[in-house]
Each structure stands twice: as structure tokens, then as C-alpha cells.
Design a protein around this motif. Structure first.
Motif, PDB file in Angstrom:
ATOM      1  N   SER A 190      42.861  31.283   3.904  1.00 49.48           N
ATOM      2  CA  SER A 190      44.226  31.950   4.630  1.00 49.48           C
ATOM      3  C   SER A 190      45.933  33.022   3.880  1.00 49.48           C
ATOM      4  O   SER A 190      46.247  33.598   4.501  1.00 49.48           O
ATOM      5  CB  SER A 190      44.783  31.661   6.191  1.00 49.48           C
ATOM      6  OG  SER A 190      45.063  30.069   5.629  1.00 49.48           O
ATOM      7  N   GLN A 220      45.093  36.076   2.992  1.00 51.07           N
ATOM      8  CA  GLN A 220      44.444  36.728   4.212  1.00 51.07           C
ATOM      9  C   GLN A 220      45.634  37.366   4.634  1.00 51.07           C
ATOM     10  O   GLN A 220      46.289  38.160   4.996  1.00 51.07           O
ATOM     11  CB  GLN A 220      43.981  36.104   5.557  1.00 51.07           C
ATOM     12  CG  GLN A 220      41.868  35.893   5.508  1.00 51.07           C
ATOM     13  CD  GLN A 220      41.735  35.346   5.965  1.00 51.07           C
ATOM     14  OE1 GLN A 220      41.845  34.667   7.568  1.00 51.07           O
ATOM     15  NE2 GLN A 220      39.999  35.234   5.763  1.00 51.07           N
ATOM     16  N   ALA A 221      46.839  36.289   4.434  1.00 50.92           N
ATOM     17  CA  ALA A 221      48.593  36.796   4.856  1.00 50.92           C
ATOM     18  C   ALA A 221      48.443  37.783   3.941  1.00 50.92           C
ATOM     19  O   ALA A 221      49.525  38.473   4.608  1.00 50.92           O
ATOM     20  CB  ALA A 221      48.881  35.555   5.054  1.00 50.92           C
ATOM     21  N   MET A 267      47.142  40.344   2.670  1.00 57.44           N
ATOM     22  CA  MET A 267      46.712  41.523   2.754  1.00 57.44           C
ATOM     23  C   MET A 267      46.675  42.127   3.480  1.00 57.44           C
ATOM     24  O   MET A 267      46.793  42.699   4.470  1.00 57.44           O
ATOM     25  CB  MET A 267      45.363  41.326   3.148  1.00 57.44           C
ATOM     26  CG  MET A 267      44.878  41.233   1.360  1.00 57.44           C
ATOM     27  SD  MET A 267      43.042  41.146   0.770  1.00 57.44           S
ATOM     28  CE  MET A 267      42.288  40.082   1.144  1.00 57.44           C
ATOM     29  N   PHE A 295      40.199  41.812   9.850  1.00 61.19           N
ATOM     30  CA  PHE A 295      39.218  40.508   8.051  1.00 61.19           C
ATOM     31  C   PHE A 295      37.841  40.163   8.418  1.00 61.19           C
ATOM     32  O   PHE A 295      37.563  39.878   8.053  1.00 61.19           O
ATOM     33  CB  PHE A 295      40.557  39.045   8.705  1.00 61.19           C
ATOM     34  CG  PHE A 295      41.601  39.271   8.406  1.00 61.19           C
ATOM     35  CD1 PHE A 295      41.932  39.693   7.398  1.00 61.19           C
ATOM     36  CD2 PHE A 295      42.978  38.503   9.453  1.00 61.19           C
ATOM     37  CE1 PHE A 295      43.629  39.581   6.941  1.00 61.19           C
ATOM     38  CE2 PHE A 295      44.004  38.119   9.176  1.00 61.19           C
ATOM     39  CZ  PHE A 295      44.895  38.840   8.164  1.00 61.19           C
ATOM     40  N   HIS A 314      44.490  44.915   4.513  1.00 57.05           N
ATOM     41  CA  HIS A 314      46.459  46.141   3.897  1.00 57.05           C
ATOM     42  C   HIS A 314      47.378  47.265   4.215  1.00 57.05           C
ATOM     43  O   HIS A 314      48.500  47.855   4.209  1.00 57.05           O
ATOM     44  CB  HIS A 314      46.619  45.903   2.930  1.00 57.05           C
ATOM     45  CG  HIS A 314      46.473  46.522   1.564  1.00 57.05           C
ATOM     46  ND1 HIS A 314      44.956  46.365   1.270  1.00 57.05           N
ATOM     47  CD2 HIS A 314      46.267  47.858   0.964  1.00 57.05           C
ATOM     48  CE1 HIS A 314      44.209  47.549   0.296  1.00 57.05           C
ATOM     49  NE2 HIS A 314      45.240  48.392   0.664  1.00 57.05           N
ATOM     50  N   PHE A 319      49.318  33.215  12.214  1.00 62.01           N
ATOM     51  CA  PHE A 319      47.927  32.198  12.066  1.00 62.01           C
ATOM     52  C   PHE A 319      48.695  30.964  12.792  1.00 62.01           C
ATOM     53  O   PHE A 319      48.963  30.612  12.373  1.00 62.01           O
ATOM     54  CB  PHE A 319      47.661  32.104  10.680  1.00 62.01           C
ATOM     55  CG  PHE A 319      47.304  33.108   9.791  1.00 62.01           C
ATOM     56  CD1 PHE A 319      46.071  33.782   9.229  1.00 62.01           C
ATOM     57  CD2 PHE A 319      48.426  34.403   9.157  1.00 62.01           C
ATOM     58  CE1 PHE A 319      45.314  35.413   8.956  1.00 62.01           C
ATOM     59  CE2 PHE A 319      47.794  35.504   8.561  1.00 62.01           C
ATOM     60  CZ  PHE A 319      46.545  36.110   8.362  1.00 62.01           C
ATOM     61  N   ALA A 346      50.214  30.090   7.163  1.00 61.41           N
ATOM     62  CA  ALA A 346      49.558  30.299   6.557  1.00 61.41           C
ATOM     63  C   ALA A 346      51.123  30.674   5.274  1.00 61.41           C
ATOM     64  O   ALA A 346      50.846  31.476   4.971  1.00 61.41           O
ATOM     65  CB  ALA A 346      48.672  31.081   6.009  1.00 61.41           C
ATOM     66  N   ARG A 376      58.394  36.357   9.563  1.00 62.05           N
ATOM     67  CA  ARG A 376      57.367  36.935   8.313  1.00 62.05           C
ATOM     68  C   ARG A 376      56.446  37.652   9.154  1.00 62.05           C
ATOM     69  O   ARG A 376      56.114  39.455   8.664  1.00 62.05           O
ATOM     70  CB  ARG A 376      56.402  35.860   7.963  1.00 62.05           C
ATOM     71  CG  ARG A 376      55.497  36.455   6.296  1.00 62.05           C
ATOM     72  CD  ARG A 376      54.995  35.874   5.749  1.00 62.05           C
ATOM     73  NE  ARG A 376      53.322  34.837   6.304  1.00 62.05           N
ATOM     74  CZ  ARG A 376      53.162  34.440   5.937  1.00 62.05           C
ATOM     75  NH1 ARG A 376      53.100  33.852   4.787  1.00 62.05           N
ATOM     76  NH2 ARG A 376      51.754  34.251   6.772  1.00 62.05           N
TER      77      ARG A 376
END
Lengths: 269, 363
Positions: free
Chosen positions: A168, A171-172, A174, B57, B78, B86, B90, B151
Motif C-alpha cells: 500500500s 500504491q499510495a 502512485m 489499482f 498516477h 487508505f 499507508a 495528504r
């Protein structure tokens, strides 16, 4: 709760067995270290404290041989550890992050099998391989052989570390507009750093003190420290060997200590 | 067909298969601009899969996903102007809180100083400015949660995706965060897509809810619609507590159905599209829409015997064994104690439905 004492310290003979194991493991090292400071010519009679054999290593009759051997050992160890760590990092990335691919289990077996194969077999096989392709034995053959057998040692801590990093994080990254490459260099690499450093140090130590494979694939006249020491010992053990051994021991202790502190500074915990 | 530029997300016939397993069976739904939208369902219903498909994803096996009119199903994560909070946050463990929040801005090409300045403002918004120099591991779960939020919001995404972000928090903190999230959504004007298995959370926060089960959408509607007009058995059972009765439908007229129980007792209740005379279906009635009496007071009175009273703080739940049916739960709010009666266990009573409380359900 029932009052059953499960503490193994209270088992009968615990203390004796522990002491026995410690003595068996460490007495030879302690004795070698102590006697490396012996002033005597003899390796068994204590005649007082002296650094004479350390001086002998650097200036004595065998010093030229040892210096060349040490140079070879350290340059080979650094290059072999660097190359094998790089290969192992890529292998671990593919194995841990590549998802399920065909032959994944086979690949894992192939990477870690050399750890289980008796070293003498690897040594003979490597020698036969170099002969078969007509490679002249020398410094380069030692280096190539060391890179090859260091890979599984570097691979294990790196892949263990990588398995502990949840995907993750990448993934975070990206998700926050990082490309795959940026996610690898900015997130995955720093998180893997402790594993990579451990892998490098392990490969370095394994390469530095390898004897069997090196002895098979080295050319005439090219020596590493272990083979040089072995050569000297064949003509009788002198205290200068103990001095070299003690210095090698110190290098190992320093490496292990660094490795310990690197894993303690683990940023993910 | 071009998409509607005013719809935040338009999922069109999206299918997700993993080998032989179909995780999503042809889902279509539209999420409006500036909406707090919730995907609600039990684990394994496909809600997280759908969210991850929007984030990029998971690839889309079939179908298309449009973001403000543009197809995004083929774009890598991206390149999608959506950000995710998440479930495990994360947060990058090797970076400070400030650098975590600045990361997305930097990756979008902002200078390091500009990114940090904006990140500082975001931390102020979530009231964590004083922790900017700390590492994530030095923060509590609730604080980490707010950093993850800052974030994801910092790069001003067009849509914010939240994957069960509150599930790791304790009850009190979760309630506070629910309100904070709702306020944050109003302040920023960003479309939120929230995934949860907690029906209460979904009802509290959402503008609209999509209830999912086994890879299919069961119902889409506002919290009130979902709660008061569940379309089928699954929705009625999953959202809140409900009482179910097996009935045979005699007649349907103007949205009202006349039906009878197995023993012949007749009932009138609200019908739902797709149910006609002769159908054998379930009728659902919420426990708080029932009240008890010692004599029948309306047509929809069912005979029963009180089994147990359970005190649950604000309410008392009474379990009643019906003479012609299963056990019913009747909930009496403590504030209603003046005009509603509580009976001792063993009492022979009648359970009465408020007018329009009963509702037929599709299976």
C-alpha cells in the motif's frame, strides 16, 4: 492461573549446559585473541604482552604476501558484495512485487538452493565451468565466483525486508502522482535500505572469509587472505597468524555491529 | 457516448473478474459533483474492488469509468486526478508528517518550498501543525488518520476516495471523525466516495448510498430512502434492524397491498414495484414503528406474548412471540414511555403497526 514455572532458567542443568555451549563456541576465539598479543615465538607459552606479531604482519618477512592478499580480499569482497546486492535487490523486487508468475516457486528454489548445496560441490562445479569455457584462472575468476555464491546470502535479508513492506506504500505513492520509478526510488528503496545494507554486509563477510571456492578457482600466485593464511599454516602455525585472525575477527564484529544498528534504526516501526 | 461533464464519476457496465471469479457483476452508477457518496456492503461485496478500480489499482475487465466526462479506465493511477485515503493510512514511515503531505504536490511538479507551504496549510486545516516535523509512528491512530486525509486532499483531487478509513479507530473517535469528514467535504467542495461496511456510519454521513452485495448493487438512494423504503430483503436486513413476516399478496392498488398471513390474518401495507397479486413475499416493519397494547387498536394488530424486555440505554427492546409468525422486536424509546406501554414478560398483548409502517420486499 496455575503456578507452573515455565521459566527454562529453573531447569536442572540449564546453567551447566549453557556454560558448556558458550565455552565450546567462544574459547578458541578468546584464546586466539589473547595469544595474538603474546610476546613469545611459541604459540602456547605465554611470555608477556606485546604487539610484536601485529607489527610482524605489516613489516615481517610475510608482510608483502599478506598485504597483497588483504588487498585482493577486500577489493573482491566490496565488488562481489556490491554486485550481488544489486542482483539480489532486483531479484527480490521481481519475486516479492511481481505478483504471481509462472515458475515463481522454481525461481525461489533456484535462488536459495546454493545455500543448501555443499560448498565443495559448488567449488568443483565452478572450477569445471571456468575450465569448460576456457577462462584463465586468476583474480577475475575469484570475483565472478564470489558474486555468484554471494547472491543467495544477499537475497535473504533483502526479500525478508521487502515482504514486511506492505504494497500500500507504493500504491499510495502512485496514487499521489508518482510514477512507478519514482515510487521505487522515493518510497520502496528507502524502506528497503536496512535489508539492503544487511544483505550487503552479509555478502561482504561471506566473500571475505570464503576459502573452499576461492581455493579452487584462484589462479597460481593470486591469493586472498584465507588462502594466504592457509598457505602459511601449512608451514607451521606462527603467532602472526593469530594476529591476522584477530584483525579479521574485529572486521566481522564491526560489520555485525553496523548491521545490528541499521536494523534497530528501522524507520517503519 | 460522451460523458456528462457535471457528473464526478460515471461507472458504466463495469465488470471485474479474477479468473473464474466475478467480483463485480456489471455495475452502473453515477456519482454527482460535490456529493458525499457511500459504497456500503458486507466484506466481499465488491465495494473496495470498485473503489480500487476508480483509483486505478485494479484494471477494469469490461466497461468504462468516466471522471467528469473523461474515460479513465485505461489510465495508470498516477495520471488520475483522484486521491485515496487508505484503510491502514499507508503514511510513508521514513518521511516527516510535513513531507508526507507535501509528497503529492511535489510529484505534481510543485517546487519543494511551494509544496511544503501548501502542506503546512493542509496540516493547519486538520489541526496538526505542531506535529509537522514528527514521523508517522510518533502519532496516535486518530492523528495518523487526519494526516492521511490532509495528504490526500493537498493536491486538490477532483474526487477523494476513502477506503474504510475509520475502521481502526475506537467508537468515540470514530463518531468525531465522521462529523469532521462531513464538514471537510462541505468546506472543500470535493466529491467524496466513501467505502464502509458500517451501515450506521453510512446513514450518518452520506448524501447518497449504494448498497452492494455479492458484486451487485442492491439499491441506490438517500439514507432516508434506503432505510425507509428498502427495495429487497437484503437491504432491509442489512440496514438497521427489521422484523420480517411471510405474506401472500391478495391485491395491489395505488402502491398499497392487501395480503394475508399463513393463518389467514389480513394485513395492509406498502407495496413495491414488481410485486403483484398471488406473490408470496416478505413484509418488513422496523421495530420502532411498532407499539404494543392489551386490546387490538388497528387493522394491523398481531396477537403475541411478551418473551423478554431488553434495556439498551435510550430504548427498550421487547421480544414478542407472535401467535401467527416469528419473533418480533418492538422498540420503545424511553422518551415515549408516557404514551407507549411496556408489558411484563408472559403478557398476552397485541403488536400494532403504525399506518404505512409495513412494506413488502422483493426477495
Amino acid at each position: 492461573m496455575a503456578h507452573v514455572n515455565e521459566n527454562i532458567k529453573t531447569y536442572k542443568g540449564f546453567r551447566t549446559i549453557t556454560l558448556f555451549c558458550l565455552v565450546v563456541l567462544y574459547a578458541p576465539l578468546v584464546i586466539v585473541t589473547i595469544y595474538s598479543f603474546n610476546a613469545s615465538q611459541s604459540i602456547t607459552n605465554w611470555e608477556g604482552l606485546s604487539l610484536r606479531w601485529y607489527a610482524d604482519v605489516f613489516t615481517g618477512p610475510e608482510s608483502a604476501k599478506f598485504k597483497t592478499a588483504a588487498f585482493n580480499s577486500f577489493t573482491i569482497a566490496i565488488m562481489a558484495a556490491t554486485a550481488s546486492t544489486m542482483i539480489a535487490t532486483l531479484a527480490a523486487t521481481a519475486m516479492v512485487r511481481g505478483g504471481q508468475f509462472r515458475l515463481r516457486t522454481v525461481s525461489f528454489g533456484l535462488i536459495s538452493l546454493p545455500l543448501m548445496v555443499p560448498e565443495i560441490v559448488t567449488a568443483v562445479a565452478t572450477l569445471i565451468f571456468f575450465n569448460a569455457i576456457g577462462f584463465t584462472r586468476g583474480y577475475l575468476t575469484i570475483l565472478v565466483a564470489h558474486i555468484a555464491f554471494c547472491i543467495p546470502f544477499a537475497y535473504l535479508p533483502i526479500s525478508a525486508r521487502m515482504q514486511g513492506i506492505e504494497d500500500s506504500f507504493e500504491q499510495a505513492a502512485m496514487d499521489l502522482y508518482a510514477t512507478r520509478r519514482q515510487a521505487f526510488t522515493r518510497i520502496l528503496m528507502p524502506l528497503m535500505a536496512p535489508g539492503i545494507i544487511s544483505g550487503f554486509l552479509l555478502a561482504f563477510i561471506v566473500s571475505l572469509d570464503d576459502f573452499i571456492i576461492t581455493n579452487f578457482v584462484k589462479g597460481a600466485g593470486v591469493e586472498t587472505l584465507p588462502t594466504a593464511i592457509f598457505g602459511s599454516v601449512k608451514q607451521g602455525i606462527k603467532p602472526n597468524i593469530m594476529a591476522i585472525s584477530t584483525m579479521l575477527l574485529s572486521v566481522s564484529i564491526v560489520m555485525v555491529t553496523i548491521s545490528y544498528f541499521v536494523s534497530k534504526s528501522d524507520s517503519t516501526k | 457516448m460522451p460523458g456528462n461533464r457535471t457528473d464526478a464519476i460515471d461507472v458504466r457496465d463495469a465488470v471485474k473478474r479474477y479468473g473464474d471469479f466475478t467480483a463485480l457483476k456489471r455495475i452502473s452508477l453515477t456519482i454527482k459533483d460535490n456529493e458525499f457518496f457511500t459504497l456500503l456492503g458486507p466484506s466481499g461485496c465488491g465495494k473496495t474492488t470498485l473503489l480500487r478500480m476508480i483509483a486505478g489499482f485494479e484494471d477494469v475487465t469490461e466497461g468504462e469509468i468516466l471522471l467528469y466526462g473523461d474515460g479513465i479506465a485505461k489510465l495508470p493511477p498516477h495520471q488520475r486526478p483522484v486521491n485515496t485515503v487508505f484503510q491502514n493510512y499507508a503514511l510513508f514511515p521514513h518521511m516527516t508528517i510535513l513531507d508526507n503531505v507535501a509528497f503529492g504536490l511535489e510529484m505534481r511538479g510543485k517546487s519543494k518550498s511551494a509544496a511544503r507551504k501548501r502542506a503546512g496549510e493542509m496540516l493547519e486545516l486538520v489541526q496538526l501543525s505542531q506535529f509537522a516535523a514528527r514521523k508517522p509512528s510518533q502519532l496516535s491512530g486518530g492523528q495518523q488518520q487526519r494526516v492521511a486525509l490532509a495528504r490526500a486532499l493537498a493536491p486538490q483531487p477532483k474526487v477523494l476516495l476513502l477506503d474504510e478509513p475509520l475502521s481502526a479507530l475506537d467508537l468515540k473517535l470514530r463518531k468525531a471523525m465522521q462529523l469532521e469528514l462531513k464538514h471537510l467535504q462541505r468546506e472543500t467542495g470535493i466529491t467524496f466516495i466513501f467505502v464502509t461496511h458500517d451501515q450506521e456510519e453510512a446513514l450518518t454521513m452520506s448524501d447518497r448510498i449504494a448498497v452492494m452485495s455479492a458484486g451487485e448493487m442492491q439499491q441506490l438512494g438517500t439514507p432516508t430512502e434506503i432505510y425507509e423504503q428498502p427495495r429487497n430483503m437484503f437491504v432491509a436486513d442489512f440496514i438497521g434492524e427489521t422484523n420480517l413476516l411471510e405474506v401472500s399478496v391478495d391485491q395491489v392498488m395505488n402502491g398499497r397491498a392487501t395480503c394475508h398471513l399463513g393463518g389467514g390474518h389480513a394485513l395492509t401495507c406498502n407495496s413495491v414495484e414488481g410485486i403483484g397479486a398471488g406473490a408470496k413475499v416478505h413484509m418488513s416493519v422496523r421495530p420502532e414503528r411498532l407499539f404494543m397494547s392489551d386490546v387490538p387498536v388497528e387493522a394491523e394488530s398481531l396477537k403475541g406474548r411478551v418473551a423478554e424486555n431488553i434495556f439498551v440505554g435510550t430504548d427498550i427492546s421487547t421480544l414478542v412471540d407472535l401467535a401467527e409468525g416469528p419473533q418480533f422486536i418492538v422498540r420503545t424509546s424511553n422518551s415515549d414511555r408516557g404514551n407507549k406501554r411496556i408489558f411484563e414478560p408472559g403478557s398476552e398483548i397485541f403488536v400494532n403497526m403504525e399506518l404505512g409502517a409495513g412494506r413488502l420486499l422483493m426477495d
